[in-house]
Design a protein around this motif. Structure first.
Motif, PDB file in Angstrom:
ATOM      1  N   THR A 157       0.823  -1.207   0.000  1.00 44.55           N
ATOM      2  CA  THR A 157       0.000   0.000   0.000  1.00 44.55           C
ATOM      3  C   THR A 157       0.861   1.263   0.000  1.00 44.55           C
ATOM      4  OG1 THR A 157      -1.727  -1.180   1.206  1.00 44.55           O
ATOM      5  CG2 THR A 157      -1.830   1.223   1.250  1.00 44.55           C
ATOM      6  N   HIS A 159       3.935   1.591  -1.155  1.00 45.03           N
ATOM      7  CA  HIS A 159       4.567   1.762  -2.469  1.00 45.03           C
ATOM      8  C   HIS A 159       3.544   2.255  -3.500  1.00 45.03           C
ATOM      9  CE1 HIS A 159       7.432   1.410  -5.637  1.00 45.03           C
ATOM     10  NE2 HIS A 159       6.647   0.596  -6.311  1.00 45.03           N
ATOM     11  N   ALA A 160       2.347   1.698  -3.477  1.00 45.61           N
ATOM     12  CA  ALA A 160       1.315   2.131  -4.417  1.00 45.61           C
ATOM     13  C   ALA A 160       0.960   3.604  -4.203  1.00 45.61           C
ATOM     14  CB  ALA A 160       0.072   1.261  -4.276  1.00 45.61           C
ATOM     15  N   ARG A 163       3.859   5.776  -5.494  1.00 49.00           N
ATOM     16  CA  ARG A 163       3.837   5.792  -6.967  1.00 49.00           C
ATOM     17  C   ARG A 163       2.703   6.664  -7.491  1.00 49.00           C
ATOM     18  NH1 ARG A 163       4.179   0.670 -10.379  1.00 49.00           N
ATOM     19  NH2 ARG A 163       4.124   2.304 -11.935  1.00 49.00           N
ATOM     20  N   ALA A 164       1.540   6.572  -6.871  1.00 43.56           N
ATOM     21  CA  ALA A 164       0.404   7.385  -7.324  1.00 43.56           C
ATOM     22  C   ALA A 164       0.713   8.877  -7.165  1.00 43.56           C
ATOM     23  CB  ALA A 164      -0.856   7.016  -6.547  1.00 43.56           C
TER      24      ALA A 164
END
Length: 192
Positions: A157, A159-160, A163-164
């Motif tokens: 979560t 990392h996501a 990245r977002a």
């Protein structure tokens, strides 16, 4: 599988090359840290499971020392609660010699005069059975597994989310840069 490996290599190279932007380096650092966190989830989960198991085992020993199982004689027929369980008034004698009387859960179909086993604490009050070795193992396994899964899910979560955020920043920067360059390009094509 080869395509996936190539995508991972490309992502790693994007954050380390001479043309890497600061946000590419941030993304790479986040990927490395989140991967490390996900890998560490297993030993941390094992450590938590071991600690919880040790505590639960000590609690189970304490409960076995402080609780006593005694016979209780039913004073009435069981009144059905469900198809397999009933409740009935029962009396018993505690290990200290005092007597007690209360409603207890019994198997359906139990009659007055039947004997059932109940657990009492050190003060002679009714309580549940002590924690079993199976209960200790299940408690430790659940604690360790949940910890490992939460750490791994947190890494994914995190990392996501990073990245977002980076992708949004890249998109805004690209739009700003395109807004500066597009009029020049449009003018070139109109002249031809």
């Amino acid at each position: 599988m080869t395509g996936r490996r190539g995508a991972v290599r490309a992502r790693l190279r994007r954050g380390t090359g001479p043309a890497a932007r600061p946000d590419d380096r941030v993304e790479l650092l986040c990927l490395v840290l989140c991967t490390l966190l996900a890998v560490l989830a297993v030993p941390v989960g094992l450590a938590v499971g071991t600690a919880v198991g040790t505590d639960a085992s000590a609690e189970a020993r304490s409960q076995r020392e402080l609780r006593s199982e005694v016979p209780a004689v039913l004073l009435e027929d069981g009144r059905a609660l469900t198809g397999t369980e009933a409740v009935a008034l029962a009396s018993w004698t505690a290990p200290d010699g005092s007597s007690g009387e209360d409603e207890v859960r019994v198997p359906a179909g139990t009659r007055a005069g039947d004997t059932v086993r109940i657990w009492l604490d050190a003060d002679g009050r009714r309580t549940g059975a002590p924690l079993s070795e199976t209960g200790v193992r299940v408690t430790a396994a659940v604690a360790g597994t949940v910890t490992a899964l939460l750490l791994a899910a947190s890494a994914v979560t995190l990392h996501a989310a990073v990245r977002a955020l980076l992708d949004r920043a890249r998109s805004r920067r690209w739009a700003r840069e395109w807004a500066e360059v597009e009029p020049v390009w449009a003018a070139r094509f109109r002249l031809r």
